[in-house]
Design an enzyme around this catalytic site. Sequence first.
Site, short mmCIF file in Angstrom:
data_model
loop_
_atom_site.label_atom_id
_atom_site.label_comp_id
_atom_site.label_asym_id
_atom_site.label_seq_id
_atom_site.Cartn_x
_atom_site.Cartn_y
_atom_site.Cartn_z
N ARG A 166 -12.83 -8.14 -15.44
CA ARG A 166 -12.71 -9.68 -15.97
C ARG A 166 -13.16 -10.25 -14.64
NH1 ARG A 166 -6.58 -11.19 -16.25
NH2 ARG A 166 -6.45 -10.92 -14.14
N ARG B 129 5.79 -17.96 -15.23
CA ARG B 129 6.13 -16.68 -15.31
C ARG B 129 6.80 -15.94 -13.92
NH1 ARG B 129 0.03 -13.92 -15.93
NH2 ARG B 129 0.75 -12.10 -14.80
N GLU C 244 -5.31 -15.95 -23.81
CA GLU C 244 -4.00 -16.19 -22.98
C GLU C 244 -3.36 -17.60 -23.27
OE1 GLU C 244 -4.50 -14.66 -19.10
OE2 GLU C 244 -6.63 -15.50 -18.91
N ASP D 286 0.35 -14.49 -19.69
CA ASP D 286 0.22 -16.01 -19.86
C ASP D 286 0.22 -16.58 -21.14
OD1 ASP D 286 -0.34 -16.51 -17.06
OD2 ASP D 286 -2.14 -15.22 -17.01
N HIS E 183 0.87 -0.94 -0.06
CA HIS E 183 -0.10 -0.02 -0.07
C HIS E 183 0.71 1.22 -0.13
CE1 HIS E 183 -3.67 -2.50 1.37
NE2 HIS E 183 -3.73 -2.30 -0.03
N CYS F 97 -4.18 -6.49 -23.50
CA CYS F 97 -4.05 -6.14 -22.35
C CYS F 97 -2.77 -6.72 -21.40
CB CYS F 97 -5.23 -6.19 -21.38
SG CYS F 97 -5.73 -7.99 -20.95
C1 PEP Z 1 -2.25 -11.64 -19.02
O1 PEP Z 1 -2.16 -12.68 -18.62
O2 PEP Z 1 -1.44 -11.13 -19.91
C2 PEP Z 1 -2.86 -10.73 -18.39
C3 PEP Z 1 -3.56 -9.55 -18.46
O3 PEP Z 1 -3.91 -11.26 -17.01
P1 PEP Z 1 -2.81 -11.43 -15.67
O4 PEP Z 1 -1.63 -10.73 -15.76
O5 PEP Z 1 -3.78 -10.78 -14.72
O6 PEP Z 1 -2.65 -13.05 -15.58
MG MG Z 2 -3.69 -13.73 -17.61
#
Ligand code: PEP
Ligand code: MG
Length: 587
Positions: free
Chosen positions: A339, A472, A438, A462, A196, A509
């Site tokens: 989402r 990752r 993804e 992902d 935070h 995204c």
């Molecule tokens: C992604 O996987 O690129 C994504 C935007 O979702 P997250 O990073 O929340 O898994």
């Molecule tokens: Mg993702």
Amino acid sequence: MTELKETAMEGYPASPGFAIGSALILKLEHEIVRQKKILPAELPGELERFEKAILQTKEELLRAKASLSSLGLTVEESLFDVQILALEDEMILQAVKEKLQRDLICVEAVYQDIIRSFIAGLNKIGEDEYLRERAIEIRDVAKRVLKKLKGEEGYNLVLEAPKILIADVLLLSDLVSLDLRHVAGIVTEDGSRTSHAVILARSQGIPAIVGVQGLLENVVNGQTILVDGSKGILIVNPTEEKREAMRKQALSYLYFTGNEEKVFSHPVESLDGKKVTVSANIEFPQDIPVMLKNGADGIGLYRTEFLFLKSNRPPTEEEQYQQYKTVAEHAKPNQVIIRTLDLGADKVVAYLPWRWMEENPVLGARGIRISLKEKGMFKTQLRAILRAAVEGNLAVMFPMITDLSEVFAAKEMIEKAKAELSAQGLPFGELPCGIMIETPSSCLIAEHLAQEVDFFSIGSNDLIQYTLAVDRMNNNVEYLYQPFHPSILLLIRMAAEAATKKNIPIGICGEMSSDLLLLPFFLALGIDRLSMGSVFIQRTKRAIQFLDVGKIKNSLEPLWRAKTAQETFEILNQVARSFLPTCFFDS
Ligand code: PEP
Ligand code: MG
């Protein structure tokens, strides 16, 4: 006079931007509370002291919250609500009372002990970022309570010149007790990028770096420190050349973040007239002011699971409705893509205990898979989103889709939720329904999926993980995590072609969306919705206006023959640099 030696150190970039100032080391009190024995007759007095300290701390937190709002910093107020929850945590309060009665030692020693084992328990659960943050929150609150029990006052440091705060962990309470106008930058040895205190720093535009090993051994009070929060680099005793280089970078950074120039708060167009929306990724409603300040065209990814990670039970329909409604109202008339819950993998909650049994959670129940197992929880979320859709321009998006059956099942749940709301006479809005692309399978069957949904959004974070079989979160294999790998670019092309063929919008995204080297590539493929961290929005909007999509398409021809990530990188680098002025690459 001997010149001071320049030293560079590195950590994780936590809040972008540049700063220079003198170091101010905030020392954590390592002082141990002495275990003083008490008599049974003293028990009621100790309990009373404890209850009073809790009450005083709560009042202090409420006062801090009010003082932030009087400064116009309403976003951060809710951070104090989280601390109040930690302060009043029933499990902790109960444990203190029981131990006090059992061990008959003074209440500060008991409280310190309980807090320590509670934090150790949270840290033991693993590398989970949310639990680490929770531990930091509890530690912060406990520090306040202990001060009250010991009759001490807060920090009360008076800052008069720009300071770079140097600390082991920076607690939210430390930060708000200081005059933020004089906090030029923050560097911590420990700490997480989503704590935070870091969220507050980001929303105030204070550059920050976390996780700098050996920081406290190498910095002394008063030394000049240069902070590059965008790259996660700090320089102690910088030479005049380094300072000058930073001044230049800082100017171009201000230009690109729109802090100095007019903010583009509407969708921009490429040179040849192609409209592109650049929206924000958010985790909490508190992120809204930052995204508005950065001129976002709505929200392309609202990661709702953060709401579920915040407490030890799933949020109720009403709690969710209030949050989604707030976001919808603020972003209006722009769209907000909500989402649905993406729990699993690194995002775990204790109230789904079966989740702990999995040996390979990244390939286990995650995202839509959990929602379709926990149908009650899923339906509650969909009801809240449908109801909030009355208040603004909302869309819903499902994560981790690998198969058509998941799309059918999720859409069926929407219909059930609508039927229930109708039967109860509760109003709801219409929701465009999209999916995250993804996983490799979703790219490979993109044409079939495009037939069933209203839009695609590529989750490149992902997509890279699952295509290249590289966790990752695992540093050992980080070198294999290659966004420029030809397989990733080919899969993205497949999804984009399917979307174009079926005439549905496609966006991106994941973190790739803000990479300037990939921007021409996305536009050439017809990807015209980009969603990213708010701080990158202005830079991206400026860059789009230099691009000619027709010309880019021709120059990208060699890309499809490239065999390695190095080759694709070189081609994309050359294309981007041929369209964009060099100043884009210095920022
Ligand atoms: C992604 O996987 O690129 C994504 C935007 O979702 P997250 O990073 O929340 O898994
Ligand atoms: Mg993702």
